[in-house]
Design an enzyme around this catalytic site. Structure first.
Site, short mmCIF file in Angstrom:
data_model
loop_
_atom_site.label_atom_id
_atom_site.label_comp_id
_atom_site.label_asym_id
_atom_site.label_seq_id
_atom_site.Cartn_x
_atom_site.Cartn_y
_atom_site.Cartn_z
N GLU A 167 -6.67 -7.47 -1.56
CA GLU A 167 -7.38 -7.29 -0.29
C GLU A 167 -8.78 -6.76 -0.59
O GLU A 167 -8.97 -6.00 -1.54
CB GLU A 167 -6.68 -6.31 0.65
CG GLU A 167 -5.37 -6.79 1.24
CD GLU A 167 -4.78 -5.78 2.23
OE1 GLU A 167 -5.57 -5.03 2.87
OE2 GLU A 167 -3.55 -5.73 2.36
N GLU A 182 0.80 -1.23 0.00
CA GLU A 182 0.00 0.00 0.00
C GLU A 182 0.83 1.28 0.00
O GLU A 182 0.36 2.33 0.44
CB GLU A 182 -0.98 0.02 1.18
CG GLU A 182 -2.02 -1.08 1.11
CD GLU A 182 -3.11 -0.93 2.15
OE1 GLU A 182 -4.21 -1.46 1.94
OE2 GLU A 182 -2.86 -0.27 3.19
#
Length: 748
Positions: A461, A388
């Site tokens: 995710e 991320e």
């Protein structure tokens, strides 16, 4: 190192925190602080600790190395009070030669000063992170005694040239470490299938070895009739590599040998999908943290292997992401054995530092991950981007180039959480949390990538923090949690532009106070930290083929007062059965088949969508009934789930994963205790506690007295590293007056 000339030295260590005066004897794997289940200060384990042990080496002709498989987070290492080396990182092995510091034939003291603080020069640190990096020597330690010339590593690179006939061109690349004489050495390969087949393949090659540590590319070895590895048939081979001085394989000239496990598969990933041996595979997976209650990372081989088995066999997954760091070798070995695909990635979480030492450590992490795990057939891609994180073309050009140079056989990937990121990897991987219960379930590939061209695209995710759900939450939240996982996996399955979807996440995990529910737990799993299922787990497990196990998982507690307005229906039955019969008070009332009338359109992409039961539960205040849900396959009843109209405590259900443990090393197994009613259903809101005592050479991990959470609780027991008796007992007492005893066999 991969030499077989090693021994495990996990037992008989001495440990103390820096400020303590006295050492305590411990065995490895070891956590520096045994933590509470929740509500603790994460600073408590971010401390300096000391480990020491004595070793003995007799043969003066041998070179001596120590290998630390995992120490969190950094250490300085001393032998006989002399500095021997250091390490930073925590997740991959460190090899240190100590030959010149050893007193042969005498006692030698080895000593570690371990720093478990969150140092800003080491990824994943530098900012906040949503997981804990528990301290200690939490993986194995090995002592190597090797010849002056030995096998340090080997990459078994190959190409599958003919999938149908199993033709493979194997090209080994061997790292030979030589401080002996330069000259001609013989490498001998022996390959055989791990099903104990007597058929073997032999190959020898003479190499000119220099006096150094150097990679040697060997000749191509043609292999025929190879049984290829895939997720349904994870065929594995054992390769023994022997090193001899001179041109002949004479036993008295053997210097070293190593034994590795290999699987051969044709891997292709493109915009249209993932193909293994020419067959398209839609990824259906979950992320996994290697964290356990009380002991953190410090759980031995059996627990690591069991996690892989839970993911594959209980949840029916085909893929796991080792978030957010390289996984235990035992976990990866089991993934190889059972056919569970792996996305493995480097340590990190959102933050990228400008510090040169930090950035160099990222490159070291890429290299050490691939050097350790190259030969695992289960690994399909290397994650070479900090999870991320924002674009950093300078850093990620280097990580991708390094990964491709070390391993041209696998694509790279890099997980981001925002659209239109620069694509430097081979697969565009994205954490897509767009689904919050509304109409949009997943973004399109173009929406995420901003690219008009077709590129491989994988969701890594979803769900997670968007809808955290405790196992003891109310029924409506548990149901919605399950449905959100189902909707995303359904949309992914229908999409022609997604490689698949990996949900966040498999198991709840401890985290920093910045995240979670204020108690140091992120309740994002489809199972809790004890690996006890939530409703969402049934969405996954019900996608298994019935031949792999019939699943009948109603998303209900069957009680009128649990949902709003006293309603019970609709009930989703997660099942791989064809139809469900509903029996009230002994009478068949409805039969629901999997058809357009019982399907939720947003779940229709699943291979076995839940059967939705729409019916009337009667008005509030009317008498309540018992119910049976019966599952049928081909008009034959194969499963039943019965609920009482008047549930009361009937018993404690106690299960243990393994009844036979290794006594001479640290071994472990899990015990789950459930308060159940007369239909053997969990009583999710009962309060009470259990007390656990052990007899023999086992201990309880964590406290011996624990409260039930949502009607049940799990705990692990571990062996003491000695074997004075062949049996041990686990005695469980409860606040309900019910007692249970389990017997465990201990073997060498």
């Amino acid at each position: 190192m991969i030499s077989n000339n090693k021994r495990l030295i996990n037992n008989n260590w001495w440990f103390k925190q820096k400020e303590d005066k006295e050492y305590n004897e411990v065995n490895l794997p070891h956590t520096n602080v045994e933590l509470p289940y929740n509500y603790f200060d994460e600073k408590s384990y971010q401390i300096i600790t000391n480990y020491k042990r004595d070793i003995y080496v007799e043969n003066k002709e041998k070179r001596v190395f120590i290998q630390f498989d995992g120490v969190m987070t950094s250490f300085n290492f001393y032998v006989n009070d002399k500095f021997a080396g250091e390490y930073k990182g925590g997740y991959t092995p460190k090899f240190i030669e100590i030959t010149k510091l050893i007193n042969y034939g005498e006692k030698n003291s080895i000593y570690l000063e371990v720093d478990s603080s969150e140092r800003e020069d080491i990824p994943p640190f530098g900012h906040v992170i949503d997981y804990l990096t528990y301290g200690g020597v939490y993986r194995d330690v090995y002592l190597y005694e090797v010849s002056q010339c030995f096998i340090e590593n080997a990459f078994y690179d190959y190409k599958v040239s003919d999938i149908k006939n199993g033709h493979v061109e194997l090209t080994p690349k061997v790292l030979i470490n030589n401080k002996g004489e330069a000259g001609e050495y013989l490498l001998n390969f022996t390959l055989k299938h791990k099903d104990n087949s007597e058929e073997k393949i032999n190959f020898t090659q003479v190499v000119e070895v220099e006096k150094a540590s150097k990679w040697y590319y060997l000749e191509e070895i043609p292999l025929e009739n190879i049984k290829l590895w895939d997720i349904e048939n994870p065929n594995l081979y054992e390769v023994k590599l022997e090193l001899f001085l001179g041109k002949e394989a004479k036993e008295n000239c053997k210097l070293d040998e190593s034994t590795e496990t290999l699987g051969f598969r044709h891997l292709k990933i493109e915009g249209k999908g993932l193909y293994i041996n020419g067959n398209k595979v839609k990824i259906r997976g979950l992320n996994r943290h290697q964290a356990f209650p009380y002991s953190g990372y410090a759980m031995p081989a059996r627990a690591q292997r069991k996690d892989a088995e839970i993911l594959k066999f209980e949840l029916g997954l085909n893929t796991v992401r080792s978030s957010h760091y390289p996984a235990s070798p035992y976990f990866l070995n089991r993934c190889d054995e059972i056919g569970l695909l792996v996305l493995e990635e480097i340590p990190g979480w959102q933050h990228v530092s400008s510090d040169e030492a930090w950035r160099n450590q990222v490159l070291d992490d890429v290299e050490s991950m691939i050097l350790r795990d190259f030969n695992h057939p289960s690994i399909i891609t290397w994650g070479v981007r900090i999870n991320e994180s924002g674009d950093d073309d300078e850093l990620y050009t280097k990580t991708n180039d390094l990964a491709r140079r070390l391993d041209a056989s696998r694509p790279t990937s890099g997980i981001r959480c925002y659209e239109n990121s620069h694509l430097l990897e081979d697969i565009y991987t994205m954490n897509d949390f767009i689904h919050d219960g509304g109409e949009q379930v997943l973004r399109t590939r173009k929406q995420v990538t901003g690219l008009d061209k077709e590129v491989p695209y994988l969701v890594t995710e979803f769900c997670g923090h968007i809808f955290p759900t405790k196992r003891f939450d109310n029924e409506e939240r548990l149901v919605e949690h399950a449905l959100r996982h189902g909707r995303v996996q359904s949309e992914s399955a229908k999409s022609q532009e997604h490689l698949g979807a990996i949900g966040w996440c498999a198991f709840d995990y401890n985290t920093h106070f910045d995240f979670g529910s204020g108690d140091r737990i992120c309740y994002h799993g489809v199972m809790d930290m004890f690996r006890i299922p939530k409703f969402a787990s049934y969405i996954y497990s019900s996608q298994k083929e019935p031949s792999q196990g019939v699943v009948l998982g109603p998303l209900t507690y069957w009680t009128r007062g649990e949902r709003n307005k006293g309603e019970v229906f609709p009930i989703y039955i997660c099942t791989n059965c064809d139809s469900v019969e509903v029996v009230l008070e002994g009478k068949t009332v409805w039969i629901f088949r999997r058809d357009e009338n019982t399907l939720d359109n947003k779940l229709s992409g699943l291979k076995y969508p839940p059967i939705k039961i729409e019916a009337s539960s009667g008005e509030w205040g009317y008498s309540w009934n018992e119910v049976e849900f019966k599952g049928f396959l081909d008009n034959k009843q194969v499963a039943v789930k019965k609920y009482s109209k008047n549930p009361v405590l009937k018993d404690l259900s106690v299960t243990i994963d393994d009844k036979c443990l290794k006594g001479e090393e640290v071994d472990t197994t899990r015990v789950v205790v459930k308060a159940v009613d007369q239909c053997e259903n969990l009583l999710p809101f009962i309060s009470g506690f259990i007390s656990v005592e052990t007899e023999g050479d086992i201990n309880v991990v964590g406290p011996k007295q624990v409260a039930l959470i949502g009607g049940c609780i799990g705990f692990w027991i571990k062996t003491k590293g000695k074997l004075s008796n062949k049996t041990a007992k686990i005695n469980i007492k409860s606040s309900f007056g019910i007692e249970k005893t389990l017997e465990v066999e201990l073997v060498k």
